[in-house]
Write an enzyme that holds these catalytic residues in place. Structure first.
Site, PDB file in Angstrom:
ATOM      1  N   ASP A 281      -1.688  -6.883   3.663  1.00  0.00           N
ATOM      2  CA  ASP A 281      -2.232  -7.635   4.800  1.00  0.00           C
ATOM      3  C   ASP A 281      -2.386  -6.732   6.024  1.00  0.00           C
ATOM      4  OD1 ASP A 281      -2.473  -9.934   3.381  1.00  0.00           O
ATOM      5  OD2 ASP A 281      -1.263 -11.173   4.700  1.00  0.00           O
TER       6      ASP A 281
ATOM      7  N   TYR B 272       9.769 -12.821  -5.706  1.00  0.00           N
ATOM      8  CA  TYR B 272       9.114 -14.135  -5.723  1.00  0.00           C
ATOM      9  C   TYR B 272       9.404 -14.890  -7.019  1.00  0.00           C
ATOM     10  CZ  TYR B 272       6.403 -12.552  -1.673  1.00  0.00           C
ATOM     11  OH  TYR B 272       6.023 -12.093  -0.440  1.00  0.00           O
TER      12      TYR B 272
ATOM     13  N   ASP C  71       9.143   0.337   5.019  1.00  0.00           N
ATOM     14  CA  ASP C  71       9.017   0.077   6.461  1.00  0.00           C
ATOM     15  C   ASP C  71       8.289   1.227   7.150  1.00  0.00           C
ATOM     16  OD1 ASP C  71      11.230   1.609   5.777  1.00  0.00           O
ATOM     17  OD2 ASP C  71      12.434   0.979   7.483  1.00  0.00           O
TER      18      ASP C  71
ATOM     19  N   ASP D 228       2.738  -7.532  -0.568  1.00  0.00           N
ATOM     20  CA  ASP D 228       2.194  -8.693   0.126  1.00  0.00           C
ATOM     21  C   ASP D 228       1.980  -8.340   1.600  1.00  0.00           C
ATOM     22  OD1 ASP D 228       1.404 -11.269   0.540  1.00  0.00           O
ATOM     23  OD2 ASP D 228       3.342 -12.201   0.166  1.00  0.00           O
TER      24      ASP D 228
ATOM     25  N   LYS E 122      12.472   0.625  -1.032  1.00  0.00           N
ATOM     26  CA  LYS E 122      13.578   0.829  -0.083  1.00  0.00           C
ATOM     27  C   LYS E 122      14.783   1.311  -0.892  1.00  0.00           C
ATOM     28  CE  LYS E 122      14.097  -0.776   3.743  1.00  0.00           C
ATOM     29  NZ  LYS E 122      14.223  -0.042   5.028  1.00  0.00           N
TER      30      LYS E 122
END
Ligand code: NAD
Length: 369
Positions: free
Chosen positions: A254, A142, A226, A250, A193
């Site tokens: 959620d 970001y 993942d 992020d 990852k």
């Protein structure tokens, strides 16, 4: 009795409504002799823009920098849709996060037994869930440079975001996660990852080293981000503390949050580095939800996320873990008694408003004090 100086920034929409309930909880704790809570209230977001033409005034920033903890309601709403981009209500929150250097975001996902039916997962999967997602908040894709859209010779465009982490950034977020695991169930799951990303390779290396050198008693495991997403909806109770970068955090926070029900239930904390002299961290506590313009001013908002955020402040900034346990227990008592705001009520069931829910939590708290 220890004295604490809290800055309350209720903000816009339902922010002031839910913050009013926090004041009642703080007063009840103060009256019971658990601490003296000096509160100062100031404007942020659209309310600050209306008053000063800025989403957060410099004088407010000074108060935030000297407070023991900042409690933040929510900002934004249609009224400010057309204000200049740099003065939009969210800019107030971003400045607070930046100037207080809040690099660690903590989002607990706790399933109260009384609300297990409200989850989209089966009761046995979700009942008793208590996990903590630790998200790196100031680095990664970001913020990494270059971050641009360039036009190529053939007229096509090329957009670039850069995922970047340094050793120091990974070390400090890893320590936050390990420290939390120490006072929880002693397990950290680090996600990245490393199979496809260089930053993931470094992330895994650094977290492994910090774990081995500084926290040998904490169990450490590594999950690809993942796979972690899949495991969160398959069997979330396998986790204790999950640590992740800004982007994966992020998303995973959620996912974890929604396992447990309504936005109105979710607290969060953002922490900075410990001060070299005092050991105290700058900190900001806020519900995950926004200003909910659709229900603002109607007394319908669920104050539990905001009260839970105050509970996190008691625990992580004020050293009042026992008081935090009492606040959490009072919330659980009220939910077990069947009281519900509209967002967590079953279809057709009676629901109470913000003030009634806040009063019930204070009454349950007083019984336990
Ligand atoms: P929102 O979280 O405000 O609302 C989403 C839905 O959840 C709405 O239907 C709302 O009524 C409901 N809801 C939220 N909190 C609730 C509560 N405590 N009790 C009961 N119901 C609740 O998200 P949105 O509608 O996408 O955004 C509204 C405004 O809030 C926008 O201006 C957005 O930019 C802003 N926002 C601010 C923050 C923040 O201040 N940190 C976070 C998210 C959104």
């Amino acid at each position: 009795m220890a004295s604490f100086n809290l800055l309350l920034l209720p903000g816009d929409g339902i922010g002031p409504e839910v913050m009013a309930e926090v004041k009642k909880v703080a007063d009840a704790l103060g009256k019971a002799g658990l601490g003296t809570f000096e509160t100062e209230t100031d404007l942020v977001g659209g309310a600050a823009y209306d008053a000063h033409g800025k989403a957060v005034a410099d004088s407010t920033m000074q108060l935030a920098l000297s407070a023991d903890a900042v409690l933040f309601g929510a900002v934004g709403g249609p009224k400010w849709a057309k204000v200049p981009y740099e003065h939009r209500p969210e800019a107030g929150l971003l400045r607070l996060r930046k100037d207080l250097a809040l690099f660690a975001n903590l989002r607990p996902a706790v399933c109260y037994p009384a609300l297990a039916e409200a989850s989209s997962l089966k009761r046995e999967v979700i009942e008793g869930l208590d996990i903590m997602i630790v998200r790196e908040l100031t680095g990664g894709v970001y913020f990494g440079e270059p971050k641009e859209v360039v036009t190529l010779e053939n007229g096509q465009k090329r957009a670039v975001d850069t995922q970047v982490y340094t050793t120091h950034e990974i070390e400090r977020i890893a320590r936050v996660a390990f420290d939390l695991a120490k006072v929880r169930r002693g397990k950290v799951t680090s996600t990245e990852k490393h199979n496809v990303m260089r930053s993931g390779v470094l992330w895994k290396e650094v977290v492994t080293r910090i774990g081995a050198e500084e926290y040998p008693d904490i169990e450490l495991e590594h999950h690809l981000a993942d796979a972690c997403g899949m495991q969160l909806v398959r069997w979330p109770k396998q986790y204790d503390v999950i640590v992740c970068d800004n982007l994966f955090g992020d998303m995973l926070s959620d996912v974890a949050a929604m396992l447990t029900g309504s936005l109105g239930m979710l607290p969060s904390a953002s922490l900075g580095a410990p001060d070299a002299a005092t050991g105290k961290r700058k900190s900001l506590y806020e519900p995950v939800h926004g200003s909910a313009p659709d229900i603002a001013g109607q007394g319908l908002a669920n104050p539990i996320a905001m009260i839970g955020s105050f509970g996190m402040a008691l625990r992580y900034s004020l050293g009042l873990g026992e008081a935090a346990d009492l606040v959490d227990a009072a919330i659980a008592d009220v939910l077990a008694s069947g009281l519900r705001t509209r967002d967590i009520a079953a279809k057709g069931a009676n629901a109470v408003g913000t003030v009634e829910m806040g009063d019930a939590i204070v009454a349950a708290l007083r019984k336990r004090l």
